[in-house]
Design a protein around this motif. Sequence first.
Motif, mmCIF file in Angstrom:
data_model
loop_
_atom_site.group_PDB
_atom_site.id
_atom_site.type_symbol
_atom_site.label_atom_id
_atom_site.label_comp_id
_atom_site.label_asym_id
_atom_site.label_seq_id
_atom_site.Cartn_x
_atom_site.Cartn_y
_atom_site.Cartn_z
ATOM 1 N N TYR A 425 0.833 -1.198 0.000
ATOM 2 C CA TYR A 425 0.000 0.000 0.000
ATOM 3 C C TYR A 425 0.872 1.255 0.000
ATOM 4 C CZ TYR A 425 -3.924 -3.010 1.294
ATOM 5 O OH TYR A 425 -4.879 -3.986 1.304
ATOM 6 N N ARG A 426 0.339 2.287 -0.626
ATOM 7 C CA ARG A 426 0.891 3.636 -0.486
ATOM 8 C C ARG A 426 -0.163 4.473 0.223
ATOM 9 N NH1 ARG A 426 4.517 7.011 -4.597
ATOM 10 N NH2 ARG A 426 6.003 5.706 -3.456
ATOM 11 N N LEU A 427 0.190 4.974 1.394
ATOM 12 C CA LEU A 427 -0.735 5.724 2.224
ATOM 13 C C LEU A 427 -0.443 7.210 2.161
ATOM 14 C CD1 LEU A 427 -0.694 3.521 5.467
ATOM 15 C CD2 LEU A 427 -2.032 3.207 3.396
ATOM 16 N N THR A 428 -1.497 8.000 2.236
ATOM 17 C CA THR A 428 -1.385 9.450 2.314
ATOM 18 C C THR A 428 -2.230 9.921 3.475
ATOM 19 O OG1 THR A 428 -1.129 9.627 -0.078
ATOM 20 C CG2 THR A 428 -1.695 11.631 1.105
ATOM 21 N N GLY A 429 -1.606 10.603 4.437
ATOM 22 C CA GLY A 429 -2.333 11.066 5.611
ATOM 23 C C GLY A 429 -2.954 12.430 5.431
ATOM 24 N N GLN A 430 -3.062 12.915 4.188
ATOM 25 C CA GLN A 430 -3.640 14.230 3.930
ATOM 26 C C GLN A 430 -5.159 14.134 4.032
ATOM 27 O OE1 GLN A 430 -1.247 16.546 3.148
ATOM 28 N NE2 GLN A 430 -2.656 18.293 3.243
ATOM 29 N N VAL A 431 -5.745 14.745 5.047
ATOM 30 C CA VAL A 431 -7.193 14.679 5.231
ATOM 31 C C VAL A 431 -7.887 15.963 4.781
ATOM 32 C CG1 VAL A 431 -7.011 13.015 7.094
ATOM 33 C CG2 VAL A 431 -6.973 15.440 7.631
ATOM 34 N N SER A 432 -7.153 16.996 4.452
ATOM 35 C CA SER A 432 -7.691 18.223 3.867
ATOM 36 C C SER A 432 -6.522 18.982 3.261
ATOM 37 C CB SER A 432 -8.409 19.080 4.920
ATOM 38 O OG SER A 432 -7.482 19.608 5.845
ATOM 39 N N LEU A 433 -6.802 20.131 2.666
ATOM 40 C CA LEU A 433 -5.718 20.900 2.052
ATOM 41 C C LEU A 433 -4.691 21.356 3.081
ATOM 42 C CD1 LEU A 433 -7.733 23.082 -0.503
ATOM 43 C CD2 LEU A 433 -6.308 21.079 -0.966
ATOM 44 N N GLU A 434 -5.164 21.617 4.301
ATOM 45 C CA GLU A 434 -4.253 22.136 5.323
ATOM 46 C C GLU A 434 -3.832 21.091 6.338
ATOM 47 O OE1 GLU A 434 -7.306 23.461 4.800
ATOM 48 O OE2 GLU A 434 -6.763 25.147 3.506
ATOM 49 N N GLU A 435 -4.574 19.984 6.444
ATOM 50 C CA GLU A 435 -4.363 19.039 7.534
ATOM 51 C C GLU A 435 -3.876 17.694 7.019
ATOM 52 O OE1 GLU A 435 -4.627 19.414 10.862
ATOM 53 O OE2 GLU A 435 -4.861 21.543 10.456
ATOM 54 N N SER A 436 -2.992 17.072 7.795
ATOM 55 C CA SER A 436 -2.531 15.720 7.490
ATOM 56 C C SER A 436 -2.221 15.008 8.792
ATOM 57 C CB SER A 436 -1.289 15.740 6.594
ATOM 58 O OG SER A 436 -0.210 16.377 7.259
ATOM 59 N N ILE A 440 4.087 8.908 11.441
ATOM 60 C CA ILE A 440 4.350 8.003 12.560
ATOM 61 C C ILE A 440 3.049 7.456 13.137
ATOM 62 C CG2 ILE A 440 4.351 9.849 14.272
ATOM 63 C CD1 ILE A 440 6.631 6.735 14.199
ATOM 64 N N ILE A 441 1.972 8.258 13.070
ATOM 65 C CA ILE A 441 0.677 7.800 13.565
ATOM 66 C C ILE A 441 0.145 6.674 12.690
ATOM 67 C CG2 ILE A 441 -1.708 8.492 14.006
ATOM 68 C CD1 ILE A 441 0.224 9.588 16.026
ATOM 69 N N LEU A 442 0.430 6.733 11.385
ATOM 70 C CA LEU A 442 -0.013 5.691 10.464
ATOM 71 C C LEU A 442 0.852 4.437 10.548
ATOM 72 C CD1 LEU A 442 -0.721 7.859 7.281
ATOM 73 C CD2 LEU A 442 -2.322 7.192 9.077
ATOM 74 N N GLY A 443 1.915 4.500 11.293
ATOM 75 C CA GLY A 443 2.820 3.360 11.384
ATOM 76 C C GLY A 443 3.882 3.366 10.313
ATOM 77 N N CYS A 444 4.157 4.525 9.704
ATOM 78 C CA CYS A 444 5.131 4.619 8.616
ATOM 79 C C CYS A 444 6.526 4.860 9.183
ATOM 80 C CB CYS A 444 4.773 5.748 7.663
ATOM 81 S SG CYS A 444 3.135 5.578 6.927
ATOM 82 N N GLY A 445 7.498 4.086 8.719
ATOM 83 C CA GLY A 445 8.872 4.304 9.131
ATOM 84 C C GLY A 445 9.538 5.401 8.327
ATOM 85 N N THR A 446 9.357 5.368 7.029
ATOM 86 C CA THR A 446 9.933 6.376 6.130
ATOM 87 C C THR A 446 8.839 6.889 5.206
ATOM 88 O OG1 THR A 446 10.569 4.679 4.518
ATOM 89 C CG2 THR A 446 12.202 5.302 6.180
ATOM 90 N N ALA A 531 6.481 -7.022 17.335
ATOM 91 C CA ALA A 531 7.699 -7.566 17.942
ATOM 92 C C ALA A 531 8.534 -6.445 18.553
ATOM 93 C CB ALA A 531 8.510 -8.322 16.896
ATOM 94 N N GLY A 532 9.025 -6.702 19.765
ATOM 95 C CA GLY A 532 9.907 -5.739 20.420
ATOM 96 C C GLY A 532 9.234 -4.440 20.780
ATOM 97 N N GLY A 533 7.905 -4.427 20.855
ATOM 98 C CA GLY A 533 7.195 -3.190 21.190
ATOM 99 C C GLY A 533 7.256 -2.150 20.099
ATOM 100 N N GLY A 534 7.494 -2.572 18.850
ATOM 101 C CA GLY A 534 7.612 -1.632 17.750
ATOM 102 C C GLY A 534 6.274 -1.072 17.302
ATOM 103 N N GLN A 535 6.344 -0.314 16.204
ATOM 104 C CA GLN A 535 5.162 0.331 15.652
ATOM 105 C C GLN A 535 4.364 -0.664 14.820
ATOM 106 O OE1 GLN A 535 2.804 2.552 15.912
ATOM 107 N NE2 GLN A 535 4.050 4.367 15.448
ATOM 108 N N SER A 536 3.039 -0.533 14.841
ATOM 109 C CA SER A 536 2.174 -1.364 14.002
ATOM 110 C C SER A 536 1.630 -0.538 12.850
ATOM 111 C CB SER A 536 1.007 -1.928 14.833
ATOM 112 O OG SER A 536 0.190 -0.877 15.330
#
Length: 725
Positions: A425-436, A440-446, A531-536
């Motif tokens: 998947y390619r995710l985009t956290g842009q929920v409006s023109l000004e807001e995203s 890190i909240i989405l679980g993205c490393g890079t 694993a290891g308490g990492g991000q999901s």
Amino acid sequence: MAAVRLLRLRSAVPLALAVLLTACATTSNQPTGPKVKSLDIEGAKQVDDGDIKDRILTSSTPWYAFWPFGKAHYFDTNAWQADLRRIERFYQAQGFYQAQVESNEVIPDGDKAVRLKVVVNEGAPTVIDRIETHGLEALGEGPDQPSQRERERILEDLPVKTGDVFREDTWAVTKDLVLQRLKDLGYAEAEVGGEVRVDVATQKAVVDLQIAPGLRYRFGNIFIATDANPQVPPRRIIEQAQGAVHKGAYFSEAALAEAQARVFRMGVFGAVKVNRGAPDRQNATVPVVVDVRESPFHSIRLGGGIGVDAARQEGRILGEWTNRNFRGGLRRLTLRGRLGYAFIPNVLASLRDDEGSQQAPVFTFTTEFEQPRFLFRDVALQASITAEKGLQQAYSFYGGYLKTGVIWTPHPSFSVFPSYNLQLYRLTGQVSLEESVPPIILGCGTTTSEGKCDQALSFLEVAFAWDRRDDRTEPRDGYYLGFSLQKGGGPFFGNYNYVRLLPDLRYYRSIGENKDLTLAVKLRAGTLNPAGGGQSSIVTRFFSGGATAMRGFNGQRLSPMTPLAPTYKEDDDGNVLVDANGNPILDSWDTVPVGGNSLFESAVELRYMLTDALMLAVFYDSGLVGTQELFGKNGPKLFGPEHYHAVGAGLRYLTVVGPIRLDLARRLNIGRGLPVSDPGYIYPSSGGCLGFGRKFDKTSTSADAAYAGAPEGLCAIHISIGEAF
């Protein structure tokens, strides 16, 4: 998801027109008698008067006597006289052989209505004095005869019991039960009858159960009755039937029912019937006849649907093409698609271009292949590939996934599905023109330079299902037990190393002769352990809320939240208003759900049939979604402050595509506010209901001080097709 099938459109349209023209050209028969305003039965103490009313033709006009749910009921003299005899006969069937209708009155109520009154004298009931059984001694002893325990089970826990009131329906059920038990022991031609001797003077009955077991049979050969030029080889049908019917095994009607389910599950027959043939008394064998009718091997289904929720709305069209004999061998190839347009939070907000609103096209296209009899009879190979584009409240995405595995079905009700899954998947956290939403909240490393992030999930999954429901669309009795185990990362690569568990239990029990009242119970729990308490990844996290989850929240709104930018009150000139301390006055502060690593849902629902098409439901739902895994040291506690509760009621209108459902839920103010990622987030002081009454007139940032489930409203309304569970 709602799908409306359009089948045989060309023939359906002329037929519908003909029906309409015929309806217009005829006149309905007008009733000649007065309307029945009420029907009262006095003296009914040991028999419920409602049961009596169910057995007679005359009935009072219901309160819902308006189209399309009901109609007025009218009085007919002949039917009424017959009903008086039916009342006495019904009492006799319940064991009251001295019951009499002492009087009846037809009382005028105006010019066009009557009230009916019946007085009954029940008398004393007839009690079972003893039960005598004859014929089981013919079973005898020996290697080809039932064991002592099997013989005892024939008469175990019978409905008729000494000391009970004798009832004819219980007596009939008893004979049928004994007959069924004998047939399941191999006595294919068994007969069960008997008589009941009633002493009217003493009101006691002697039950004489007479049994003629006959020969004990074994299964013989299996024969196939099919179409003139069948495409399905008879040997394939025989092979499936042999999964339940074994030549040389003792005859059993339960085995015939299982064989029928196995053959029907092949998915290529429109009708399947498995019966015993004429018994061979000389060899004590019974042949089995499998009668099948093939359905079309190619099918097209088209339809459409809408999803309506306070947090998200979507319109969609659906299509599916299936070839059930792809390149022979009953291989199945299915192309399935869904194309729609989504609006967050709703259509009007998107049209007004409100702040935080979103809209975008969405689609899902799937190609699925299934190879039956993969290595073994009860194992099928299944593979699918899907491309999709979606819009959620916290992010939008596009990508696809691959799934391949084998389905083992040793029993029609039980299946095991181990599979390998690859999701990109390619995710985009842009929920409006000004807001995203922060990556890190989405679980993205890079992330990419445009703020997008790519996620690759590679995992093994094993899914178990034990399904004993009587109907998967509208269950009334039975239970369902499911369990899913996922292991991602590690030797399977991917960006995330985790274990995910999801058990699911549902139970249904109907009460009453017509099963008008149904109790439905659901328990569902999940835990996601990185694993290891990492991000999901947000793709694997749990969400709840909505028409098929915890109904005290809107879709996916029972979840840990992340806030968007707050909005402040303004005057008519667009200037921000401030309080006495010079601080801007908060108007609203919206959030979007980002999912959690733990889930618990429970529901108890009572469903009552008001009419043949209308059902009333009342329910209690509870649920939690926590940031930590369910069984961890810091995990959420069941019935703790993050476990929310709701009560509600709803209506279901039964249709051929499933019940159209309207549910209204009110969350109880038990617990704290939802977890929000920003510690400075200000919770609303009042959540209101259905978008009304929400206030931010305080500046509390404490979830403990907020009402339960804040910032979500306390009420939710859901419109959907299909039962909640």
